[in-house]
Design an enzyme around this catalytic site. Structure first.
Site, short mmCIF file in Angstrom:
data_model
loop_
_atom_site.label_atom_id
_atom_site.label_comp_id
_atom_site.label_asym_id
_atom_site.label_seq_id
_atom_site.Cartn_x
_atom_site.Cartn_y
_atom_site.Cartn_z
N SER A 51 0.97 -1.21 -0.03
CA SER A 51 -0.02 -0.18 -0.05
C SER A 51 1.02 1.40 -0.09
O SER A 51 2.02 1.24 0.64
CB SER A 51 -0.85 0.10 1.30
OG SER A 51 -1.37 1.34 1.47
N GLU A 80 0.34 3.70 1.77
CA GLU A 80 0.46 4.11 3.17
C GLU A 80 1.63 3.86 3.71
O GLU A 80 1.97 4.35 4.87
CB GLU A 80 -0.72 3.44 3.99
CG GLU A 80 -2.35 3.89 3.87
CD GLU A 80 -2.36 5.36 4.46
OE1 GLU A 80 -1.94 5.68 5.30
OE2 GLU A 80 -3.10 6.20 3.54
N TYR A 128 -1.57 0.71 10.55
CA TYR A 128 -2.10 -0.20 9.36
C TYR A 128 -0.71 0.00 8.55
O TYR A 128 -0.30 -1.10 7.90
CB TYR A 128 -3.25 0.61 8.68
CG TYR A 128 -3.35 0.03 7.09
CD1 TYR A 128 -3.93 -1.03 7.09
CD2 TYR A 128 -3.06 1.09 6.21
CE1 TYR A 128 -4.13 -1.27 5.75
CE2 TYR A 128 -3.13 0.60 4.81
CZ TYR A 128 -3.75 -0.65 4.63
OH TYR A 128 -3.90 -1.04 3.30
P1 GDP Z 1 -6.59 6.11 3.33
O1 GDP Z 1 -5.84 7.04 2.70
O2 GDP Z 1 -6.24 4.66 3.21
O3 GDP Z 1 -6.48 6.35 4.94
O4 GDP Z 1 -7.97 6.40 2.76
P2 GDP Z 1 -9.38 7.14 3.40
O5 GDP Z 1 -10.31 6.93 2.28
O6 GDP Z 1 -9.86 6.33 4.66
O7 GDP Z 1 -8.80 8.36 3.70
C1 GDP Z 1 -8.26 9.35 2.87
C2 GDP Z 1 -7.97 10.57 3.27
O8 GDP Z 1 -9.15 11.31 3.56
C3 GDP Z 1 -7.11 10.85 4.72
O9 GDP Z 1 -6.28 11.80 4.78
C4 GDP Z 1 -8.33 11.13 5.83
O10 GDP Z 1 -7.70 11.61 6.93
C5 GDP Z 1 -9.39 11.84 5.22
N1 GDP Z 1 -10.58 12.23 5.35
C6 GDP Z 1 -11.24 13.31 5.87
N2 GDP Z 1 -12.52 13.14 6.18
C7 GDP Z 1 -12.57 11.71 6.40
C8 GDP Z 1 -13.74 10.87 6.74
O11 GDP Z 1 -14.66 11.34 7.34
N3 GDP Z 1 -13.63 9.51 6.73
C9 GDP Z 1 -12.39 8.97 6.03
N4 GDP Z 1 -12.26 7.80 5.94
N5 GDP Z 1 -11.20 9.76 5.77
C10 GDP Z 1 -11.58 11.14 5.80
#
Ligand code: GDP
Length: 326
Positions: A123, A125, A147
């Site tokens: 990933s 990440e 993670y």
């Molecule tokens: P990630 O990149 O694997 O963590 O995928 P996510 O879709 O969970 O999150 C992408 C980005 O969106 C991260 O930087 C989160 O902090 C941001 N984000 C902002 N608001 C939200 C929210 O309400 N839910 C999630 N999942 N992410 C959010």
């Protein structure tokens, strides 16, 4: 006929990959974990074409049995605890399911059928607090969540089994990839589902975290092709898969809300509950190596992807609404 074993087959990537491999004439085995209420939503349309095996990634014996039964040419290890935010409250379970489970799967292959080609879902990440932009295969890692740390272990153990046991093991470093089948807690799907609900009068606000983070979002259907291509090469190797374009969460909101004629500022509320203890501010992938060596190409762009997801959520929610009136 080639045979593939997919872990995480009922998830977003597993379902697209299973479709893709079935279309290519593969016999597809899917590993399923025993649960009291199984969820086959993503694979309902191909459920009868998949050979189902019971197993759990934290139970080596069940994986050995799965490899013994399926005798796969290719293993795609996609199963994991895959939601970053959930990895802080459950760091040990994430370590079991996302890190050590990779060694279990590699061991099952090494013991039962070491000539199997192995794909590990790594990933972006792992780049976390990025040390260079854009990120490529040679960029040093700096994970920012339990993670990310767990995925980094999975990545290196895959490289290590390749180098220690001469196994055909590849790691795909995939940047964020989305689709109408994305889990509802991920930001893209959370937004497109909310847009559809707001448009249909079922919801009137959307609570969000950090709107400034930047992500390189692609379409999962395009990304599973890269997984397969990696296992068709002469030599095993690791590849970054990305779009090479990044957008803020704010832009995601703009694209999704404006598609249905709404302004996100009228609905979005910032809620600290969705702000993470440590954030990955920016992810941007350079997939030159995949384009050159695998001949991999992207088909769906960012706007098209978000529109596709809003359309799918509108359709689904409308159908649910109708059936609840009957
Ligand atoms: P990630 O990149 O694997 O963590 O995928 P996510 O879709 O969970 O999150 C992408 C980005 O969106 C991260 O930087 C989160 O902090 C941001 N984000 C902002 N608001 C939200 C929210 O309400 N839910 C999630 N999942 N992410 C959010």
């Amino acid at each position: 006929m080639k045979t593939a074993l997919i872990t995480g087959v009922t998830g977003q990537d597993g379902s697209y990959l299973a479709e893709f491999l079935l279309d290519k004439g593969y016999k597809v085995y899917g590993l399923r974990r025993r649960t009291s209420t199984p969820n086959y939503e993503n694979v309902q349309h191909i459920k009868d074409r998949i050979e189902w095996l019971s197993g759990d990634l934290t139970d080596l014996a069940s994986l050995i049995e799965a490899v013994r039964t399926s005798q796969p040419d290719e293993v795609y290890n996609l199963a994991a605890q895959s939601y970053v935010a959930a990895s802080w409250p459950q760091p040990l379970a994430t370590g079991q399911m996302t890190a050590l489970s990779v060694t279990n799967m590699l061991e099952a292959v090494r013991i039962m059928k070491p000539d199997t080609k192995f794909y590990q879902a790594s990933s972006s990440e792992m780049f976390g607090k990025v040390v260079e932009t854009p990120q490529k295969e040679t960029t040093p890692f700096y994970p920012r969540s339990p993670y990310g740390v767990a995925k980094l272990y999975g990545h290196w153990i895959t490289v290590n089994y390749r180098e220690s046991f001469n196994m055909f093991a590849c790691s795909g470093i995939l940047f964020n990839h989305e689709s109408p089948r994305r889990g509802i807690e991920f930001v893209t799907r959370k937004v497109t589902d909310a847009v559809a609900r707001i448009k249909l009068g079922l919801q009137n606000e959307l609570r969000m975290g950090n709107l400034d983070s930047l992500r390189d979002w692609g379409f999962a259907g395009d990304y599973v092709k890269a997984m397969w291509l990696m296992l068709q090469q002469e030599e095993p190797d690791d590849f970054v898969i990305s779009t090479g374009e990044m957008h803020t969460v704010k832009e995601l909101l703009e694209v999704a809300f404006s598609y249905v004629g709404l302004n996100y500022e009228d609905y979005v509320v910032i809620d600290q509950a969705f702000v993470r203890p440590a954030e990955v501010d920016l992810l941007l992938g350079d997939c030159t190596k995949a384009k050159e060596k695998l001949g991999w190409e992207l088909e769906v762009g960012f706007k098209e992807l978000i529109h596709m997801m809003v359309d799918a959520d509108l359709k689904r929610i409308l159908a649910e609404k109708k059936s609840s009136f009957i």
